[in-house]
Design a protein around this motif. Structure first.
Motif, PDB file in Angstrom:
ATOM      1  N   THR A 118       0.828  -1.224   0.000  1.00 20.84           N
ATOM      2  CA  THR A 118       0.000   0.000   0.000  1.00 20.84           C
ATOM      3  C   THR A 118       0.842   1.245   0.000  1.00 20.84           C
ATOM      4  N   ALA A 119       2.201   1.120   0.024  1.00 16.16           N
ATOM      5  CA  ALA A 119       3.055   2.313   0.079  1.00 16.16           C
ATOM      6  C   ALA A 119       4.129   2.196  -0.972  1.00 16.16           C
ATOM      7  N   LYS A 120       4.567   3.362  -1.469  1.00 18.10           N
ATOM      8  CA  LYS A 120       5.607   3.426  -2.493  1.00 18.10           C
ATOM      9  C   LYS A 120       6.920   2.875  -1.969  1.00 18.10           C
ATOM     10  N   ALA A 121       7.248   3.170  -0.739  1.00 20.75           N
ATOM     11  CA  ALA A 121       8.529   2.715  -0.173  1.00 20.75           C
ATOM     12  C   ALA A 121       8.574   1.191  -0.107  1.00 20.75           C
ATOM     13  N   GLN A 122       7.428   0.576   0.179  1.00 16.14           N
ATOM     14  CA  GLN A 122       7.399  -0.883   0.229  1.00 16.14           C
ATOM     15  C   GLN A 122       7.631  -1.466  -1.158  1.00 16.14           C
ATOM     16  N   ALA A 123       7.037  -0.854  -2.174  1.00 10.76           N
ATOM     17  CA  ALA A 123       7.209  -1.351  -3.536  1.00 10.76           C
ATOM     18  C   ALA A 123       8.627  -1.135  -4.024  1.00 10.76           C
ATOM     19  N   ALA A 124       9.263   0.011  -3.652  1.00 13.84           N
ATOM     20  CA  ALA A 124      10.630   0.297  -4.106  1.00 13.84           C
ATOM     21  C   ALA A 124      11.626  -0.674  -3.493  1.00 13.84           C
ATOM     22  N   ALA A 125      11.321  -1.259  -2.346  1.00 14.20           N
ATOM     23  CA  ALA A 125      12.248  -2.184  -1.684  1.00 14.20           C
ATOM     24  C   ALA A 125      12.221  -3.568  -2.289  1.00 14.20           C
ATOM     25  N   GLU A 126      11.240  -3.875  -3.161  1.00 13.29           N
ATOM     26  CA  GLU A 126      11.127  -5.200  -3.762  1.00 13.29           C
ATOM     27  C   GLU A 126      11.821  -5.229  -5.118  1.00 13.29           C
ATOM     28  N   ALA A 127      12.397  -6.387  -5.457  1.00 12.61           N
ATOM     29  CA  ALA A 127      13.054  -6.535  -6.784  1.00 12.61           C
ATOM     30  C   ALA A 127      12.048  -6.841  -7.886  1.00 12.61           C
ATOM     31  N   ALA A 128      10.967  -7.532  -7.553  1.00  5.66           N
ATOM     32  CA  ALA A 128       9.944  -7.895  -8.540  1.00  5.66           C
ATOM     33  C   ALA A 128       8.593  -7.761  -7.889  1.00  5.66           C
ATOM     34  N   LEU A 129       7.621  -7.371  -8.644  1.00  5.58           N
ATOM     35  CA  LEU A 129       6.266  -7.164  -8.143  1.00  5.58           C
ATOM     36  C   LEU A 129       5.298  -7.900  -9.070  1.00  5.58           C
ATOM     37  N   THR A 130       4.104  -8.096  -8.534  1.00  3.21           N
ATOM     38  CA  THR A 130       3.030  -8.698  -9.320  1.00  3.21           C
ATOM     39  C   THR A 130       1.842  -7.760  -9.306  1.00  3.21           C
ATOM     40  N   LEU A 131       1.336  -7.408 -10.503  1.00  5.97           N
ATOM     41  CA  LEU A 131       0.184  -6.504 -10.615  1.00  5.97           C
ATOM     42  C   LEU A 131      -1.024  -7.350 -10.969  1.00  5.97           C
ATOM     43  N   GLN A 132      -2.050  -7.234 -10.127  1.00 10.03           N
ATOM     44  CA  GLN A 132      -3.277  -7.992 -10.353  1.00 10.03           C
ATOM     45  C   GLN A 132      -4.314  -7.068 -10.975  1.00 10.03           C
ATOM     46  N   PHE A 133      -4.799  -7.457 -12.199  1.00 10.01           N
ATOM     47  CA  PHE A 133      -5.827  -6.679 -12.899  1.00 10.01           C
ATOM     48  C   PHE A 133      -7.142  -7.448 -12.844  1.00 10.01           C
ATOM     49  N   ARG A 134      -8.147  -6.919 -13.465  1.00 13.64           N
ATOM     50  CA  ARG A 134      -9.477  -7.522 -13.443  1.00 13.64           C
ATOM     51  C   ARG A 134      -9.451  -8.883 -14.107  1.00 13.64           C
ATOM     52  N   ASP A 135      -8.617  -8.999 -15.183  1.00 12.65           N
ATOM     53  CA  ASP A 135      -8.642 -10.238 -15.947  1.00 12.65           C
ATOM     54  C   ASP A 135      -7.392 -11.094 -15.754  1.00 12.65           C
ATOM     55  N   GLY A 136      -6.514 -10.748 -14.832  1.00 15.98           N
ATOM     56  CA  GLY A 136      -5.329 -11.585 -14.612  1.00 15.98           C
ATOM     57  C   GLY A 136      -4.231 -10.821 -13.883  1.00 15.98           C
ATOM     58  N   GLU A 137      -3.043 -11.466 -13.811  1.00 12.41           N
ATOM     59  CA  GLU A 137      -1.891 -10.903 -13.108  1.00 12.41           C
ATOM     60  C   GLU A 137      -0.768 -10.681 -14.087  1.00 12.41           C
ATOM     61  N   LEU A 138       0.142  -9.691 -13.753  1.00 12.45           N
ATOM     62  CA  LEU A 138       1.267  -9.327 -14.603  1.00 12.45           C
ATOM     63  C   LEU A 138       2.471  -9.126 -13.698  1.00 12.45           C
ATOM     64  N   GLY A 139       3.559  -9.861 -14.029  1.00 12.18           N
ATOM     65  CA  GLY A 139       4.795  -9.701 -13.241  1.00 12.18           C
ATOM     66  C   GLY A 139       5.638  -8.583 -13.798  1.00 12.18           C
ATOM     67  N   VAL A 140       6.200  -7.680 -13.006  1.00 12.93           N
ATOM     68  CA  VAL A 140       7.016  -6.551 -13.418  1.00 12.93           C
ATOM     69  C   VAL A 140       8.236  -6.491 -12.498  1.00 12.93           C
ATOM     70  N   THR A 141       9.263  -5.782 -13.039  1.00 14.59           N
ATOM     71  CA  THR A 141      10.467  -5.499 -12.226  1.00 14.59           C
ATOM     72  C   THR A 141      10.425  -4.050 -11.807  1.00 14.59           C
ATOM     73  N   VAL A 142      11.123  -3.764 -10.757  1.00 13.26           N
ATOM     74  CA  VAL A 142      11.096  -2.393 -10.199  1.00 13.26           C
ATOM     75  C   VAL A 142      12.179  -1.589 -10.888  1.00 13.26           C
ATOM     76  N   GLY A 143      11.842  -0.387 -11.433  1.00 14.58           N
ATOM     77  CA  GLY A 143      12.794   0.526 -12.065  1.00 14.58           C
ATOM     78  C   GLY A 143      12.406   1.942 -11.718  1.00 14.58           C
TER      79      GLY A 143
END
Length: 488
Positions: free
Chosen positions: A437-462
């Protein structure tokens, strides 16, 4: 006056006769003594004499008796109790004094004497001066040093006594030893006064010291040098240097018991122990046999008590604990008493409650009657008849409940966590699937998963680009609450 010759007779020279005209009557001894007394007192009513005190003694009455002497004569003296009590010093033998008083006679002994009114010190007596010089000289040699004193044996087997064999001293010593602890006594008889007495006393002390252990004469464990009281001249033999050196050189402990308690000689300084009297010397030499027997008996009793004491203590402790333990009836007595009390209270409570219920029943039954019951039943029937039951009264609470349920369903669908995904939002999750729920938490991760209405998408942090702001749609207004049915 001429006397006529006695006529010759058979008894001439045996019987005293008085011739005619003879006025010289014979005097009695008392008469001549009184005449001499008056003559001396009239002629020498007040005199002052200078001399050396000798034989000073105080009688039990408080009077003081002494003798005044010089190189050529001696005169007896007496000082009555009143004057003796006012003396500023203590008279001692050998002290040179000036006595003031009057001369008189003592008919009982046909002696003349001086009744002393006052006594003053004239100077130190030659005899005492000699004694003091001798004492200082021997003390300088260390003969009187306390370091030379030896302890007396506790229980001597043999006691040597140097004294006169005919005086009362040896009898006092033997009698005292027999009373306290019978011991073997060896007496070395000597002169204790006069010419040659000092040499005999010194020889006796050296003789005891020279005895060999186990010889024909038992070697003493302690030696008592004893003599009775007397003037300084009488005790002078024990002030002689030969006696003092013999005592100091003796290899056996020596007790000096010369004179009475107030008499002090050089032998007392040299001895290992000084006794005030010969009897006291015997008491110092041996313990009391009865006391030793009593002590041993006491030790035996104490040993016996020490053995039995633990058993007695254990028995006493056990009896004490038994006495402190309560008896069974004592333990149950409070509970039994409480049970009796509760039983009595229960009986009284039941009786009181029955009486109270009976009274209430009587009170209520007095108000109950068939007519009252019939009237109440009629009232309830009339009220029931006035109430009209219609379907609307039943349907209205059901409709209200249905609408509340529908509102809760709509609210639950709106609050579902994935409901915003249908409006274009996405949920950002970390590698463990936890929503961030916070930007700082997301910036500390190397990879994230975005959940959309129709599925999930894996992304890297940049590098991050702020998303464009879109205007939020206003929420639709909630419908006004409905008024509940008064009959619901």
């Amino acid at each position: 006056m001429a006397r006529a010759p006695y006529p010759p007779s058979d008894t001439d020279g045996l019987v005293a006769r008085v011739s005619e005209g003879d006025n010289a009557q014979p005097l009695s001894i008392t008469e001549i003594s009184n005449l001499l007394k008056r003559t001396v007192e009239d002629r020498f009513g007040h005199v002052r004499l200078r001399g050396e005190l000798s034989g000073v003694k105080r009688a039990a009455s408080g009077h003081m008796y002494c003798a005044l002497k010089d190189d050529g004569a001696v005169i007896d003296g007496v000082m009555w109790r009143g004057n003796a009590g006012r003396l500023a010093f203590v008279p001692e033998d050998g002290l040179e004094v000036i006595a003031t008083g009057k001369l008189t006679t003592y008919p009982g002994r046909s002696k003349y004497q001086i009744v002393i009114d006052s006594l003053e010190i004239a100077g130190e007596g030659a005899l005492l001066a000699l004694l003091e010089k001798t004492r200082q000289r021997l003390e300088a040699e260390g003969l009187f040093s306390a370091s030379r004193k030896r302890r007396l044996p506790y229980l001597p087997r043999t006691i040597g006594v140097v004294t006169s064999p005919t005086g009362s001293v040896i009898r006092d010593i033997l009698h005292r030893l027999a009373d306290r602890f019978p011991s073997h006594v060896v007496v070395w008889p000597v002169l204790v006064q006069g010419q040659g007495a000092a040499e005999q006393v010194a020889g006796a002390i050296r003789g005891f010291s020279g005895l060999e252990p186990g010889g024909p004469v038992a070697r003493p464990d302690v030696v008592i040098v004893a003599r009775g009281g007397g003037s300084i001249e009488d005790l002078w033999s024990f002030n002689e240097e030969v006696v003092v050196r013999a005592i100091a050189e003796c290899t056996i402990p020596v007790i000096s018991a010369v004179g009475h308690e107030t008499d002090t000689t050089l032998a007392d300084y040299a001895a290992d122990q000084r006794a005030p009297t010969p009897t006291a010397a015997a008491e110092m030499a041996v313990p009391v046999r009865a006391d030793l027997v009593a002590t041993l008996a006491d030790f035996a009793n104490r040993q016996r008590r020490a053995v039995h004491r633990p058993v007695e203590l254990g028995r006493e402790r056990l009896e004490a604990r038994v006495r402190r333990m309560p008896r069974a009836e004592a333990l149950l007595q409070p509970q039994a008493q409480r049970l009796d009390d509760l039983s009595e209270r229960l009986r009284r409570g039941l009786t009181d409650r029955a009486r109270q219920g009976r009274e209430e029943l009587v009170g209520v039954s007095s108000r109950l009657s068939p007519r009252l019951l019939t009237g109440a039943l009629s009232q309830r029937r009339e009220r029931l008849e006035r109430v009209r039951l219609t379907p609307a009264l039943v349907q209205r609470p059901i409709d209200a409940s249905r609408e509340k349920l529908a509102a809760l369903v709509r609210l639950a669908s709106q609050l579902h966590p994935e409901k915003p995904l249908e409006r274009g939002y996405a949920i950002v999750r970390d590698a463990q699937g936890k929503a961030l729920t916070a930007k700082a938490q997301a910036a500390a991760e190397a990879a994230l998963t975005l959940q959309f209405r129709d599925g999930e998408l894996g992304v890297t942090v940049g590098d991050t680009v702020p998303p464009p702001k879109t205007p939020r749609k206003p929420r639709p207004a909630a419908p006004p609450p409905r008024q509940d049915d008064l009959f619901g």
